[in-house]
Design a protein around this motif. Structure first.
Motif, mmCIF file in Angstrom:
data_model
loop_
_atom_site.group_PDB
_atom_site.id
_atom_site.type_symbol
_atom_site.label_atom_id
_atom_site.label_comp_id
_atom_site.label_asym_id
_atom_site.label_seq_id
_atom_site.Cartn_x
_atom_site.Cartn_y
_atom_site.Cartn_z
ATOM 1 N N ARG A 3 0.957 -1.315 -0.102
ATOM 2 C CA ARG A 3 -0.101 -0.053 0.157
ATOM 3 C C ARG A 3 0.786 1.243 -0.139
ATOM 4 O O ARG A 3 0.517 2.179 -0.745
ATOM 5 C CB ARG A 3 -0.782 -0.003 1.341
ATOM 6 C CG ARG A 3 -1.920 1.144 1.040
ATOM 7 C CD ARG A 3 -2.592 1.338 2.327
ATOM 8 N NE ARG A 3 -1.515 1.574 3.755
ATOM 9 C CZ ARG A 3 -1.473 2.937 4.158
ATOM 10 N NH1 ARG A 3 -1.718 3.994 3.628
ATOM 11 N NH2 ARG A 3 -0.474 3.025 5.026
ATOM 12 N N MET A 4 1.857 1.373 0.995
ATOM 13 C CA MET A 4 2.872 2.280 1.063
ATOM 14 C C MET A 4 3.678 2.735 -0.004
ATOM 15 O O MET A 4 4.422 3.917 -0.394
ATOM 16 C CB MET A 4 3.527 2.468 2.296
ATOM 17 C CG MET A 4 2.451 2.558 3.528
ATOM 18 S SD MET A 4 3.389 2.604 5.023
ATOM 19 C CE MET A 4 4.378 0.932 5.149
ATOM 20 N N LEU A 5 4.317 1.569 -0.903
ATOM 21 C CA LEU A 5 5.170 1.704 -2.013
ATOM 22 C C LEU A 5 4.917 2.208 -3.135
ATOM 23 O O LEU A 5 3.612 1.974 -3.573
ATOM 24 C CB LEU A 5 5.737 0.140 -2.183
ATOM 25 C CG LEU A 5 6.892 -0.068 -2.958
ATOM 26 C CD1 LEU A 5 8.067 0.717 -2.529
ATOM 27 C CD2 LEU A 5 7.255 -1.514 -3.168
ATOM 28 N N GLU B 8 7.693 -7.783 -9.286
ATOM 29 C CA GLU B 8 8.668 -8.265 -9.968
ATOM 30 C C GLU B 8 10.160 -8.930 -9.229
ATOM 31 O O GLU B 8 10.523 -7.756 -8.801
ATOM 32 C CB GLU B 8 9.100 -7.563 -11.352
ATOM 33 C CG GLU B 8 10.063 -8.182 -12.275
ATOM 34 C CD GLU B 8 10.549 -7.391 -13.063
ATOM 35 O OE1 GLU B 8 11.747 -7.395 -13.862
ATOM 36 O OE2 GLU B 8 9.992 -6.097 -13.393
ATOM 37 N N PHE B 9 10.555 -10.033 -9.280
ATOM 38 C CA PHE B 9 11.681 -10.316 -8.514
ATOM 39 C C PHE B 9 12.716 -9.982 -9.541
ATOM 40 O O PHE B 9 13.113 -10.478 -10.583
ATOM 41 C CB PHE B 9 11.936 -11.656 -8.209
ATOM 42 C CG PHE B 9 13.040 -12.193 -7.316
ATOM 43 C CD1 PHE B 9 13.554 -11.647 -6.462
ATOM 44 C CD2 PHE B 9 13.986 -13.103 -8.176
ATOM 45 C CE1 PHE B 9 14.756 -11.915 -5.809
ATOM 46 C CE2 PHE B 9 14.858 -13.332 -7.542
ATOM 47 C CZ PHE B 9 15.632 -12.858 -6.198
ATOM 48 N N GLN C 136 10.187 -5.199 -7.421
ATOM 49 C CA GLN C 136 9.762 -3.966 -7.827
ATOM 50 C C GLN C 136 8.198 -4.065 -8.022
ATOM 51 O O GLN C 136 7.643 -5.188 -8.477
ATOM 52 C CB GLN C 136 10.344 -3.590 -9.365
ATOM 53 C CG GLN C 136 9.855 -2.300 -9.633
ATOM 54 C CD GLN C 136 10.469 -1.861 -10.719
ATOM 55 O OE1 GLN C 136 10.889 -2.792 -11.892
ATOM 56 N NE2 GLN C 136 10.711 -0.493 -11.356
ATOM 57 N N LYS C 137 7.471 -3.142 -7.656
ATOM 58 C CA LYS C 137 6.001 -3.179 -7.511
ATOM 59 C C LYS C 137 5.592 -2.719 -8.826
ATOM 60 O O LYS C 137 6.291 -1.948 -9.663
ATOM 61 C CB LYS C 137 5.476 -2.157 -6.529
ATOM 62 C CG LYS C 137 4.191 -1.952 -6.546
ATOM 63 C CD LYS C 137 3.631 -1.017 -5.409
ATOM 64 C CE LYS C 137 2.055 -0.567 -5.410
ATOM 65 N NZ LYS C 137 1.537 0.157 -4.453
ATOM 66 N N PRO C 138 4.689 -3.296 -9.757
ATOM 67 C CA PRO C 138 3.947 -2.825 -10.851
ATOM 68 C C PRO C 138 3.453 -1.543 -10.897
ATOM 69 O O PRO C 138 3.249 -0.824 -9.892
ATOM 70 C CB PRO C 138 2.864 -3.752 -10.976
ATOM 71 C CG PRO C 138 2.344 -4.263 -9.866
ATOM 72 C CD PRO C 138 3.707 -4.331 -8.773
#
Length: 662
Positions: free
Chosen positions: A360-362, A399-400, A411-413
């Motif tokens: 949520r915070m990323l 994504e790893f 990394q978040k989409p």
């Protein structure tokens, strides 16, 4: 002698009569004048047939005592001598210092303080006579708040409420690390004392590497973490070599390692705002500052005592917070990077509800950096934990990116497409459309994936430092009442605070004041903090957005600043003596409708360092009350006009906090 004729006799008689009349008139006039000299003359009234008229005595402006006049007419005694004039009112009391010319001045600098300034500081009260309405009730007010017991020297009201913590049904999920504030009427009502050998904090940047031992006199971390290069003690100082549990060779080498793994992280350019979870003494955040990255360092108040207190004493942004059962007090898409190095959090418990809070915070496209034993150790239990982490992050559509040594990065989409294309029934589900991811005040964690805005808001921030003055997309989603566009409102606030800070630098010599840890208690769009940045102050600002106003926190983070949601009717989650400057513009006149002003100001005193300063910019209507409370707290105060001049409805109350001794 010739006898007089009849005509002559008559003439002689008339002359005598006229002469006698004038003599009689003169006699009455003389007696009347002298008889009435001792009596002030009143107003005489005459009437005619046409209309009444008034004739005024020439000495009508002279004062007289009517009751004395009546007594005088009755007794015919001489008037008593007039009473002596009342003594002049006492001069207006001003606070300040005497300059080299012997003149009282309120232009003073924060810095060294007189440790023996107050030797006997005790509680005093005063009873006002009546309620002002003719009644007999009285009001008891505190004229001097007493010092709290020494045992409360590190008291955090909402985190040290032992009674409330004992009543908890369970602490298995860390509930005892969360906020449990005192009940109304049982809050702080005294001044939290400093340690007996407290000294002026070492200024930044020297404080990054050392602080005074007696300002945070605790050795538990030295005993537990000394071998991991966190912290050491040398005589009267703590020193911070810059290491951590997973980077014992120093934070700089660790940051270089991350930069080589993922060059796109681009510290200080693409990555500007970070969150360090379980921060220790915040060396990770301290060394990121030199790379133009501002980090919110958080840790609970747990067995690793005083982590956050050490961080703030060093001059590093930090606050007490815990991953437990409630959302953290930061908005959605706040952080470009979230970091956890051996942060002792089980991210996969309860189907990943804690990692969902990280999600949520990323920020969309942001990075999660995890340095922990499951990343690199080949033990059965740890390998199972690594598999669980990979499985969970895959279902979160992260994504790893890479694993190197003891560090793994995801990394978040950037959008919702991956979430929407998952197989039906995949857990965790997407949150409902009506869920507000920025609603954080006492909101429970939710076991669902926070949706990203379809319009791309939050993902389109530009790079630092351009983003500081660029109106972000999410500005349009802020619920505010404005007669102008939000972009114009944003630019106007930035211009306003730039001018204010320039005037503070010019007339109040802010460049000479030691400012490192600064709090803006009603931050708006972050214009005050942005102006300090533009003026190249070597400080950081905790931007607080009160729950009583619009939630502007997303805009603050999009600008590359940090902040937190808070209700000023309750205490703040930080240790005592952690801020050099508290700035409150238009806050207290608003919160007065909801809270007791003395409670807010006592909380301000708790978190303000001795030698620190307060700037309250607010309406003239509450200044008398604020001054009364400030004096009872022991602040040295001064009241100033704003740039609008002496007839404006606003004033600036400045206060300097001294060290108080019991």
């Amino acid at each position: 002698m010739k006898p007089l004729g009849n005509g002559e006799f008559l003439k002689t008689s008339a002359i005598l009569k006229i002469s006698a009349f004038f003599v009689l008139m003169a006699t009455f006039f003389y007696l009347g004048k002298h008889w009435s000299d001792g009596y002030p003359q009143l107003i005489f009234f005459t009437t005619t047939l046409q209309a009444p008229s008034v004739a005024i005595s020439p000495n009508h402006d002279k004062p007289f005592n009517l009751s004395a006049l009546v007594d005088q007419n009755q007794t015919l005694a001489l008037a008593p001598p007039p009473p002596s004039p009342p003594p002049p009112p006492p001069p207006l009391q001003r606070f300040g210092i005497v300059d080299e010319n012997g003149t009282m001045s309120d232009d003073f600098e924060v810095g060294e303080f007189d440790e023996g300034l107050v030797e006997d500081w005790r509680n005093e009260t005063k009873t006002d006579g009546s309620d002002g309405d003719g009644g007999s009730s009285s009001r008891v007010r505190v004229t001097k708040f007493e010092l709290c017991p020494k045992s409360m020297g590190e008291y955090i009201p909402c985190l040290d409420n032992k009674e409330a913590i004992r009543r908890l049904k369970s602490t298995a999920k860390g509930e005892h690390f969360e906020r449990h504030c005192p009940e109304e009427g049982r809050g702080l009502n005294c001044l939290v004392p400093a340690p007996s050998k407290y000294r002026t904090p070492i200024p930044w940047p020297k404080s990054q590497g050392e602080v005074w031992f007696y300002n945070v006199p605790h050795t538990r971390l030295v005993e537990d973490k000394g071998g991991q290069n966190w912290i050491t003690r040398e005589k009267d100082k703590f020193r911070f070599p810059g290491g951590g549990t997973q980077f014992i060779h120093g934070a700089n080498e660790y940051l270089d390692h991350i930069s080589k793994m993922i060059p796109e992280i681009a510290f200080g350019h693409h990555t500007r705002v970070a969150l360090d979870v379980g921060c220790g003494v915040a060396s990770f955040g301290a060394y990121l500052l030199s790379r133009n990255v501002i980090t919110m360092s958080i840790a609970p108040k747990d067995v690793h005592e005083n982590q956050i207190q050490f961080a703030l004493e060093r001059g590093v942004p930090a606050m007490v917070a815990a991953f437990a059962t409630h959302r953290l007090l930061y908005p959605s898409q706040a952080f470009d990077m979230i970091h956890c190095s051996r942060c002792r959090i089980n991210w996969t418990r309860d189907d990943g509800i804690l990692l969902l809070e990280v999600n949520r915070m990323l920020r969309a496209g942001g990075y999660f950096v995890w340095a922990a034993q499951p990343v690199y150790k080949h033990e059965e239990i740890l390998e199972e934990q690594w598999k669980d982490m990979l499985n969970l992050t895959t279902r979160l559509c992260w994504e790893f990116v890479k694993k190197d040594g003891y560090v793994a990065i995801w990394q978040k989409p950037f959008n919702n497409s991956c979430y929407l294309n998952r197989e039906a029934g995949t857990s965790p589900p997407l949150c409902d459309q009506d869920d507000d991811p920025d609603n954080v005040w006492y909101v429970d964690l939710k076991a669902c994936i926070t949706r990203l805005p379809e319009n791309g808001y939050g993902a389109n921030v530009t790079t630092w430092p351009i983003r500081l003055q660029t109106p972000p997309d999410r500005l349009q989603s802020i619920q505010i009442d404005s007669f102008i566009s939000r972009k114009e409102h944003f630019n106007a606030e930035s211009k306003y605070w730039n001018e204010i800070i320039e005037s503070y630098v010019r007339s109040l010599h802010w460049k000479k004041i030691q400012l490192r840890n600064v709090m803006d208690m009603r931050a708006g769009f972050g214009g005050f903090a942005a102006a300090l940045t533009e003026q190249n102050f070597d400080s950081w600002v905790m931007n607080v957005v009160p729950v009583s106003g619009p939630n502007t926190l997303p805009v603050i983070y999009d600008r590359g600043l940090i902040g937190v949601m808070h209700d000023w009717c309750e205490p703040f989650d930080t240790y005592p003596r952690t801020y050099d400057l508290l700035h409150a513009a238009g806050l207290l006149s608003i919160e007065k409708k909801r809270c007791n002003l003395s409670s807010i100001m006592l909380e301000m005193d708790r978190i303000l360092r001795p030698g620190g300063r307060v700037y309250i910019r607010d309406t003239l209507a509450i200044m008398d009350e604020l001054q009364e409370i400030a004096k009872a707290i022991g602040w040295q105060i001064s009241l100033r006009d704003t740039s609008e001049g002496p007839y404006a409805n606003y004033r600036i109350l400045t206060a300097d906090k001294h060290l108080l001794r019991g």
